[in-house]
Design an enzyme around this catalytic site. Sequence first.
Site, PDB file in Angstrom:
ATOM      1  N   CYS A   1      13.178  15.212   8.389  1.00  0.00           N
ATOM      2  CA  CYS A   1      13.616  14.538   9.588  1.00  0.00           C
ATOM      3  C   CYS A   1      12.517  14.018  10.733  1.00  0.00           C
ATOM      4  CB  CYS A   1      14.854  15.178  10.388  1.00  0.00           C
ATOM      5  SG  CYS A   1      16.186  15.640   9.343  1.00  0.00           S
TER       6      CYS A   1
ATOM      7  N   CYS B   1      20.418  23.329  13.456  1.00  0.00           N
ATOM      8  CA  CYS B   1      20.467  22.506  12.075  1.00  0.00           C
ATOM      9  C   CYS B   1      20.993  23.386  11.028  1.00  0.00           C
ATOM     10  CB  CYS B   1      19.144  21.927  11.944  1.00  0.00           C
ATOM     11  SG  CYS B   1      19.460  21.004  10.332  1.00  0.00           S
TER      12      CYS B   1
ATOM     13  N   CYS C   1      11.132  18.284  13.798  1.00  0.00           N
ATOM     14  CA  CYS C   1      12.470  18.111  13.512  1.00  0.00           C
ATOM     15  C   CYS C   1      13.245  19.294  14.406  1.00  0.00           C
ATOM     16  CB  CYS C   1      12.954  18.324  12.398  1.00  0.00           C
ATOM     17  SG  CYS C   1      12.900  19.484  11.539  1.00  0.00           S
TER      18      CYS C   1
ATOM     19  N   CYS D   1      13.124  21.874   6.675  1.00  0.00           N
ATOM     20  CA  CYS D   1      13.451  21.580   5.154  1.00  0.00           C
ATOM     21  C   CYS D   1      12.978  20.418   4.669  1.00  0.00           C
ATOM     22  CB  CYS D   1      15.128  21.893   5.261  1.00  0.00           C
ATOM     23  SG  CYS D   1      15.895  20.372   5.284  1.00  0.00           S
TER      24      CYS D   1
ATOM     25  N   ARG E   1      22.395   3.465  10.624  1.00  0.00           N
ATOM     26  CA  ARG E   1      22.321   4.184  11.726  1.00  0.00           C
ATOM     27  C   ARG E   1      21.454   3.483  12.804  1.00  0.00           C
ATOM     28  NH1 ARG E   1      22.172   9.608  10.166  1.00  0.00           N
ATOM     29  NH2 ARG E   1      23.734  10.040   8.411  1.00  0.00           N
TER      30      ARG E   1
ATOM     31  N   LYS F   1      23.849   7.330   4.146  1.00  0.00           N
ATOM     32  CA  LYS F   1      23.396   6.889   5.317  1.00  0.00           C
ATOM     33  C   LYS F   1      22.488   5.697   4.991  1.00  0.00           C
ATOM     34  CE  LYS F   1      21.417  10.849   6.513  1.00  0.00           C
ATOM     35  NZ  LYS F   1      20.420  11.846   6.964  1.00  0.00           N
TER      36      LYS F   1
ATOM     37  N   ARG G   1      25.093  12.569  18.949  1.00  0.00           N
ATOM     38  CA  ARG G   1      24.004  11.537  19.063  1.00  0.00           C
ATOM     39  C   ARG G   1      24.180  10.297  19.381  1.00  0.00           C
ATOM     40  NH1 ARG G   1      21.733  11.424  13.028  1.00  0.00           N
ATOM     41  NH2 ARG G   1      20.712  13.376  13.614  1.00  0.00           N
TER      42      ARG G   1
ATOM     43  N   LYS H   1      19.245   3.168   7.171  1.00  0.00           N
ATOM     44  CA  LYS H   1      18.451   3.117   8.100  1.00  0.00           C
ATOM     45  C   LYS H   1      17.450   1.768   8.165  1.00  0.00           C
ATOM     46  CE  LYS H   1      18.306   8.158   8.480  1.00  0.00           C
ATOM     47  NZ  LYS H   1      17.319   9.398   8.655  1.00  0.00           N
TER      48      LYS H   1
HETATM   49 FE1  SRM Z   1      17.778  14.039  10.017  1.00  0.00          FE
HETATM   50  C1  SRM Z   1      20.316  15.592   8.320  1.00  0.00           C
HETATM   51  C2  SRM Z   1      18.423  15.791  12.503  1.00  0.00           C
HETATM   52  C3  SRM Z   1      15.794  11.872  11.617  1.00  0.00           C
HETATM   53  C4  SRM Z   1      16.593  12.683   6.774  1.00  0.00           C
HETATM   54  N1  SRM Z   1      18.993  15.403  10.378  1.00  0.00           N
HETATM   55  C5  SRM Z   1      20.087  16.008   9.639  1.00  0.00           C
HETATM   56  C6  SRM Z   1      21.026  16.630  10.332  1.00  0.00           C
HETATM   57  C7  SRM Z   1      21.985  16.097  10.757  1.00  0.00           C
HETATM   58  C8  SRM Z   1      21.440  18.054   9.603  1.00  0.00           C
HETATM   59  C9  SRM Z   1      22.984  18.020   8.968  1.00  0.00           C
HETATM   60  O1  SRM Z   1      22.867  17.085   8.165  1.00  0.00           O
HETATM   61  O2  SRM Z   1      23.742  18.724   9.252  1.00  0.00           O
HETATM   62  C10 SRM Z   1      20.012  17.277  11.301  1.00  0.00           C
HETATM   63  C11 SRM Z   1      20.425  17.777  12.621  1.00  0.00           C
HETATM   64  C12 SRM Z   1      19.803  18.715  13.523  1.00  0.00           C
HETATM   65  C13 SRM Z   1      20.268  19.194  14.697  1.00  0.00           C
HETATM   66  O3  SRM Z   1      20.298  20.297  14.753  1.00  0.00           O
HETATM   67  O4  SRM Z   1      19.970  18.155  15.587  1.00  0.00           O
HETATM   68  C14 SRM Z   1      19.132  16.104  11.425  1.00  0.00           C
HETATM   69  N2  SRM Z   1      17.438  13.850  11.629  1.00  0.00           N
HETATM   70  C15 SRM Z   1      17.460  14.685  12.880  1.00  0.00           C
HETATM   71  C16 SRM Z   1      17.008  14.361  14.051  1.00  0.00           C
HETATM   72  C17 SRM Z   1      17.516  14.803  15.368  1.00  0.00           C
HETATM   73  C18 SRM Z   1      15.205  14.715  13.861  1.00  0.00           C
HETATM   74  C19 SRM Z   1      14.417  14.960  15.099  1.00  0.00           C
HETATM   75  O5  SRM Z   1      14.091  16.242  15.261  1.00  0.00           O
HETATM   76  O6  SRM Z   1      14.383  13.832  15.941  1.00  0.00           O
HETATM   77  C20 SRM Z   1      16.595  12.682  13.959  1.00  0.00           C
HETATM   78  C21 SRM Z   1      17.760  12.087  14.339  1.00  0.00           C
HETATM   79  C22 SRM Z   1      17.653  10.526  14.174  1.00  0.00           C
HETATM   80  C23 SRM Z   1      18.515   9.739  14.830  1.00  0.00           C
HETATM   81  O7  SRM Z   1      18.459   9.635  16.326  1.00  0.00           O
HETATM   82  O8  SRM Z   1      19.479   9.139  14.170  1.00  0.00           O
HETATM   83  C24 SRM Z   1      16.614  12.656  12.272  1.00  0.00           C
HETATM   84  N3  SRM Z   1      16.410  12.448   9.187  1.00  0.00           N
HETATM   85  C25 SRM Z   1      15.854  11.564  10.258  1.00  0.00           C
HETATM   86  C26 SRM Z   1      14.785  11.130   9.410  1.00  0.00           C
HETATM   87  C27 SRM Z   1      13.498  10.260   9.995  1.00  0.00           C
HETATM   88  C28 SRM Z   1      13.880   8.827  10.262  1.00  0.00           C
HETATM   89  O9  SRM Z   1      15.162   8.506   9.977  1.00  0.00           O
HETATM   90  O10 SRM Z   1      13.177   8.103  10.668  1.00  0.00           O
HETATM   91  C29 SRM Z   1      15.020  11.338   8.053  1.00  0.00           C
HETATM   92  C30 SRM Z   1      14.047  10.960   6.774  1.00  0.00           C
HETATM   93  C31 SRM Z   1      14.210   9.393   6.614  1.00  0.00           C
HETATM   94  C32 SRM Z   1      15.409   9.474   5.542  1.00  0.00           C
HETATM   95  O11 SRM Z   1      16.471   9.364   5.855  1.00  0.00           O
HETATM   96  O12 SRM Z   1      14.921   9.139   4.337  1.00  0.00           O
HETATM   97  C33 SRM Z   1      16.140  12.150   8.087  1.00  0.00           C
HETATM   98  N4  SRM Z   1      18.452  14.036   7.868  1.00  0.00           N
HETATM   99  C34 SRM Z   1      17.667  13.502   6.740  1.00  0.00           C
HETATM  100  C35 SRM Z   1      18.367  13.855   5.721  1.00  0.00           C
HETATM  101  C36 SRM Z   1      18.023  13.498   4.131  1.00  0.00           C
HETATM  102  C37 SRM Z   1      18.589  12.381   3.844  1.00  0.00           C
HETATM  103  C38 SRM Z   1      18.145  12.091   2.270  1.00  0.00           C
HETATM  104  O13 SRM Z   1      18.198  10.830   1.882  1.00  0.00           O
HETATM  105  O14 SRM Z   1      18.161  12.885   1.619  1.00  0.00           O
HETATM  106  C39 SRM Z   1      19.299  14.779   5.884  1.00  0.00           C
HETATM  107  C40 SRM Z   1      20.513  15.583   4.974  1.00  0.00           C
HETATM  108  C41 SRM Z   1      21.405  14.652   4.573  1.00  0.00           C
HETATM  109  O15 SRM Z   1      21.830  13.545   4.818  1.00  0.00           O
HETATM  110  O16 SRM Z   1      22.204  15.223   3.565  1.00  0.00           O
HETATM  111  C42 SRM Z   1      19.475  14.936   7.428  1.00  0.00           C
HETATM  112 FE1  SF4 Z   2      17.354  19.994   9.897  1.00  0.00          FE
HETATM  113 FE2  SF4 Z   2      15.995  19.930   7.788  1.00  0.00          FE
HETATM  114 FE3  SF4 Z   2      16.315  17.568   9.361  1.00  0.00          FE
HETATM  115 FE4  SF4 Z   2      14.758  19.552  10.011  1.00  0.00          FE
HETATM  116  S1  SF4 Z   2      14.668  18.271   8.402  1.00  0.00           S
HETATM  117  S2  SF4 Z   2      16.462  18.679  11.049  1.00  0.00           S
HETATM  118  S3  SF4 Z   2      15.684  21.218   9.319  1.00  0.00           S
HETATM  119  S4  SF4 Z   2      18.034  18.682   8.071  1.00  0.00           S
END
Ligand code: SRM
Ligand code: SF4
Length: 552
Positions: free
Chosen positions: A476, A433, A427, A472, A143, A206, A74, A208
């Site tokens: 995201c 993922c 997502c 899930c 991030r 993390k 990323r 943001k």
């Molecule tokens: Fe996310 C984890 C993809 C934006 C909340 N996210 C992941 C992981 C890395 C899975 C992992 O931990 O192993 C996913 C990788 C999937 C893959 O195969 O690529 C993943 N997140 C993404 C992306 C690629 C979604 C997308 O389809 O665009 C986004 C990448 C953003 C970037 O460029 O940095 C992405 N993730 C978000 C957002 C939206 C945002 O930031 O505006 C959120 C919700 C906002 C937030 O953070 O509260 C988000 N991702 C999470 C979480 C839950 C965090 C939490 O506080 O509980 C996880 C899991 C974790 O961190 O344990 C996670």
């Molecule tokens: Fe993976 Fe859940 Fe984030 Fe979708 S919402 S990319 S399933 S961690």
Amino acid sequence: MAAANPSAVERIKAASRGLRGTIVESLADPVTGGLADDDQHLLKFHGSYQQHDRDSAEARRQAKLEPAFSFMIRTRLPGGLVTPAQWLALDALATRYANGTLRLTSRQAFQLHGVLKGDLKPAIAAMNAALVDTIAACGDVNRNVLASPGPLASPVHAAVQAWAAKLSAHLLPRTRAYHEIWLDGAKVAPEQEAETVLGANYLPRKFKAAIAVPPVNDVDVFAQDLGFIAIAQDGRLAGFNLAAGGGLGATHGDAQTYPRLAEVVGFLAPEQLLAVAEAVVTTQRDFGDRGERKHARLKYTIADRGLDWFRSELERRLGFALEAPRPFEFTTTGDRFGWSEDGEGRWHLALRIESGRVADRGDRRLRAGLARIAQVHRGHFQLTPNQNLIVADVADGDRWRIDALVVGYGLDAYRRSRPVALESLACVALPTCPLAMAEAERYLPAATAAIDALMEKHGLGGEPLLFRVSGCPNGCSRPYLAEVALVGKAPGRYNLHLGGARDGRRLAALYRENLDEPAILAALDPLFAAWSAERTPAEAFGDWLHRSRRLS
Ligand code: SRM
Ligand code: SF4
């Protein structure tokens, strides 16, 4: 504040010698396609995740093979701004080292999927040669910083873009581990790299940040740990309202975890932005929960201690008080597709990239088309927080050339798509993922088609509807802010959340649990019928649900 019982990840960070761990040794280990456990955590801080192909996982398990490990990379790209040359460099890497696609993320970054262990280092080094780094794109750090995309001819957008870049740089880790591991940089003793802002153990979780430019809340500023809302006066940036404590991740069935909107704290002058951001980050560094990672985001620190405590802690660190917040209004979180002119004679073309996946599929050859555009384009590209793309800064005389490529490569689908499909987000989810419980990106086209057909049945075809799918509850695709959202529960089954607002200022409520597609459509059917019959002119679905008290 030291946790009585720090989580395992805290111990890994503490022993990592500035995020180095044994990544070099893990990369060199020929026995496995993966990394040692601790290094998998540390790798995230360098912008990469170990993954495996979940489609083939069961067959490989039965064949007693290790999972088909590969890595996602990323980028860090404040405000999602890239040059055509950088686009072409990333496009070439997608062929050379990844799965032949580029993925535009919901945080204005690129992801490459399917990179094998032996290719990680050359891929990251090649990105760096194109002046795109991956530092802190993941991990317990700040991030990628979001910024509302907009014409850089607009003084407010230009200033916001510049502040996003400065904020991102200011909050970067100071360790030289990235340069050592991926770029063969000179070795530096970890003791010499004081992490004065993030702290020796980095952040508890993390973090943001985003900067929004009203009236467009495309960055979903209330979903961020740290949000700045630009306040303009006479067409110039006058300052920012600070918002803090947003975040969306949750765990099914665990009421201690929940999505939360950021609260507006006060107003600051532009030149105070870095100091205010640092005060927010160091407050979270010192008070965030380092024992329980599910409770470690800033949203819980603020929810537990209260906004008054948070404000006074900030002001104590800053040595000055924030002013009262200034008025602002958001009207939309969406992108405006098609051409727009910026008042200075430059043109900008916003293109729909469904789920952000830049791939060649059938007659929709998005990747080839965008590479061709990058070859002739003399401006820049802006990734949007809705996973879309703006071909920005085009001279009037060059528009025909871009238009011809857009049509020729099937990039003009936005002209024919229905609003529900155009605005939707999904997502990544399966197959890469590891946390996905259900499909998201691969399900989105069928899901939007089914919802659109249902809307059509009730005379609502063509009405806007903010629809998002996540595989899930981590959220995201920011589903908890949508008017209709599906949050994955199990293969083919989703929780249905309803009632978010089109300006991103209201959370959707959990409406029904664990539904398959027929049950989702059956739940929406009477609601769409009533919305169609009862709404006031142009009343959005989410607003109508609240006014008519249908969310129970
Ligand atoms: Fe996310 C984890 C993809 C934006 C909340 N996210 C992941 C992981 C890395 C899975 C992992 O931990 O192993 C996913 C990788 C999937 C893959 O195969 O690529 C993943 N997140 C993404 C992306 C690629 C979604 C997308 O389809 O665009 C986004 C990448 C953003 C970037 O460029 O940095 C992405 N993730 C978000 C957002 C939206 C945002 O930031 O505006 C959120 C919700 C906002 C937030 O953070 O509260 C988000 N991702 C999470 C979480 C839950 C965090 C939490 O506080 O509980 C996880 C899991 C974790 O961190 O344990 C996670
Ligand atoms: Fe993976 Fe859940 Fe984030 Fe979708 S919402 S990319 S399933 S961690």
